[in-house]
Enzyme design. Structure first.
Site, PDB file in Angstrom:
ATOM      1  N   THR A 241     -21.082  18.316  20.349  1.00  0.00           N
ATOM      2  CA  THR A 241     -20.806  19.701  20.726  1.00  0.00           C
ATOM      3  C   THR A 241     -20.883  20.576  19.492  1.00  0.00           C
ATOM      4  O   THR A 241     -20.433  20.171  18.415  1.00  0.00           O
ATOM      5  CB  THR A 241     -19.423  19.835  21.404  1.00  0.00           C
ATOM      6  OG1 THR A 241     -19.194  21.199  21.756  1.00  0.00           O
ATOM      7  CG2 THR A 241     -18.303  19.357  20.501  1.00  0.00           C
TER       8      THR A 241
ATOM      9  N   HIS B  87      -8.451   5.964  20.243  1.00  0.00           N
ATOM     10  CA  HIS B  87      -7.922   4.946  19.340  1.00  0.00           C
ATOM     11  C   HIS B  87      -7.633   3.624  20.058  1.00  0.00           C
ATOM     12  O   HIS B  87      -7.408   2.601  19.414  1.00  0.00           O
ATOM     13  CB  HIS B  87      -6.631   5.467  18.689  1.00  0.00           C
ATOM     14  CG  HIS B  87      -6.350   4.863  17.347  1.00  0.00           C
ATOM     15  ND1 HIS B  87      -7.053   3.798  16.842  1.00  0.00           N
ATOM     16  CD2 HIS B  87      -5.416   5.173  16.398  1.00  0.00           C
ATOM     17  CE1 HIS B  87      -6.585   3.482  15.644  1.00  0.00           C
ATOM     18  NE2 HIS B  87      -5.588   4.298  15.356  1.00  0.00           N
TER      19      HIS B  87
END
Length: 414
Positions: free
Chosen positions: A325, A377
């Site tokens: 992006t 994560h």
């Protein structure tokens, strides 16, 4: 013959669409393949073409959610196409026919004072259970809402339409407008909230010296444009190539979680976030690792034009293993992009600003860009995430050697 027009399936996972806009009116004559409506799915806005020519009868209102396969309109194929002057008479008569209705509506407010005594009822100002829940969610006190139910009771509709107090006005315009979000916008909102709530999302940052890329673009952009039919040599091809290289070095970033399993991919389908007239679109560049600089630029241009013109399809936005992006086109200096589920990583580009940096013990001014990698994560550890972003940085700061095999002209197909 009366033809029933049903909502076609925009994609395998889409079960419902919303009528965004009718492009024709009830009773209009439509031609075969004429666009008669725009429908929103949770992935794209699509046009609905007429299957046959004839007189159309609408069976759904704008804003209605209709199931795939449901009838949205009827087309009378025996209907005769009117002459140019034919529609004028009904149009002129329409206001006369509706005039009595207008008078009836005008009398409705006069009847309102008759209900005033009911406001003293024990139910006045008391919300229904559903209304109370909505008011609690909006943090609005029931005492500030006027009930329109029996005896002044606050109904669910009263609660839905209630707005919090904006304080005591001190002058000036204080208008407001309440509009329903499109299905696409609602789906984007749902996915963004889900990404925040259902992933262990972290963001790591770095900065890139854009001088080497600027030098290549300044030297070859004119020749590139002339050789490849007006195609521009932008930054996105460099970033896409750098990302596909880094994904090969750190494959965990190119994987997804599926319950108790990890799905790893040996290809790189890069989703490119673009802003379209209907909101955020994320079309996919397939097998970007196999494309040249020219191929990447051509595909991104094709997808961006389709998104801008409202012609993007569900298939164009299905899949993707990693997202890029670019908030820099809007002037963003630094941000924390949100993961595009079920992907595990997204790279955020930002604007380029000339800043002083230390080079070989000396202070020099260079065009610099901050880059950000948001990652899940649960599946990507700190070593992989930081290493991935460093690999992107290294490739962008040494593009000729790491992205072009030492030959810029050959890599650009000049």
């Amino acid at each position: 013959m009366i033809l029933e027009m049903k909502v076609p399936s925009p994609g395998e996972s889409i079960k419902e669409v919303e009528i965004a806009t009718w492009l024709v009116k009830d009773g209009d004559y439509v031609e075969k393949d004429q666009a008669i409506a725009e429908v929103d799915s949770d992935k794209a806005t699509l046009e609905l073409p007429a299957e046959m020519s004839g007189i159309i009868t609408l069976k759904a209102e704008e804003g209605d959610a209709v199931a795939v396969g449901a009838v949205v309109c009827l087309i009378d194929t025996d209907g005769v196409k009117p002459s140019g002057d034919a529609p004028a008479a009904p149009a002129a008569e329409a206001p006369k026919a509706e005039a009595p209705k207008a008078e009836v509506k005008a009398e409705a407010p006069k009847a309102a004072p008759v209900q005033a005594p009911a406001a003293t009822s024990y139910a006045a100002g008391t919300p229904s259970p559903a209304a109370r829940k909505i008011l609690d969610e909006k943090n609005i006190a029931p005492a500030t809402v006027s009930g329109t139910g029996k005896g002044g009771r606050i109904t669910k509709d009263d609660a839905v339409n209630a707005v919090p107090s904006m304080g005591t006005p001190t002058g000036g315009s204080r208008g407001s407008e309440r509009t329903k979000l499109s299905m696409l916008r609602r789906k984007v909102a749902e996915r963004l909230v889900a990404a925040k709530n259902e992933t262990a999302m972290l963001t790591t940052f770095n900065e890139v010296n854009m001088t080497p890329i600027n030098q290549i673009r300044n030297e070859y952009k004119d020749a590139f444009k002339a050789k490849h039919g007006g195609l521009g040599l932008g930054f996105m091809s460099f970033f896409t190539k750098a990302v596909t290289r880094a994904l090969q070095l750190y494959p965990d970033v190119n994987s997804m979680m599926d319950g108790d399993y990890k799905i790893a991919y040996d290809f790189a389908d890069i989703s490119i976030a673009v802003s379209g007239p209907k909101g955020l679109m994320v079309p996919v560049v397939r097998n970007a690792e196999l494309l040249t600089f020219r191929g990447i630029e051509a595909e991104i241009k094709r997808l961006a034009l389709r998104a801008r013109d409202g012609q993007i399809t569900v298939d164009d936005m299905t899949g993707g293993t990693f997202t890029i992006t670019n908030g820099g086109v809007f002037g963003s200096m630094l941000s924390t992009p949100i993961i595009n589920p079920p992907q595990s990583g997204i790279l955020g580009m930002h604007n380029i600003i000339e800043r002083p940096i230390a080079v070989n013990g000396k202070v020099e001014i260079h065009p610099m860009m901050y880059v950000a990698l948001s990652y899940d994560h649960r599946i990507i550890d700190g070593r992989e995430s930081v290493g991935f972003l460093v690999a992107v940085k290294e490739a962008l700061e040494n593009p000729v050697e790491l992205l072009m095999n030492g030959d810029a002209k050959r890599a650009l197909e000049l």
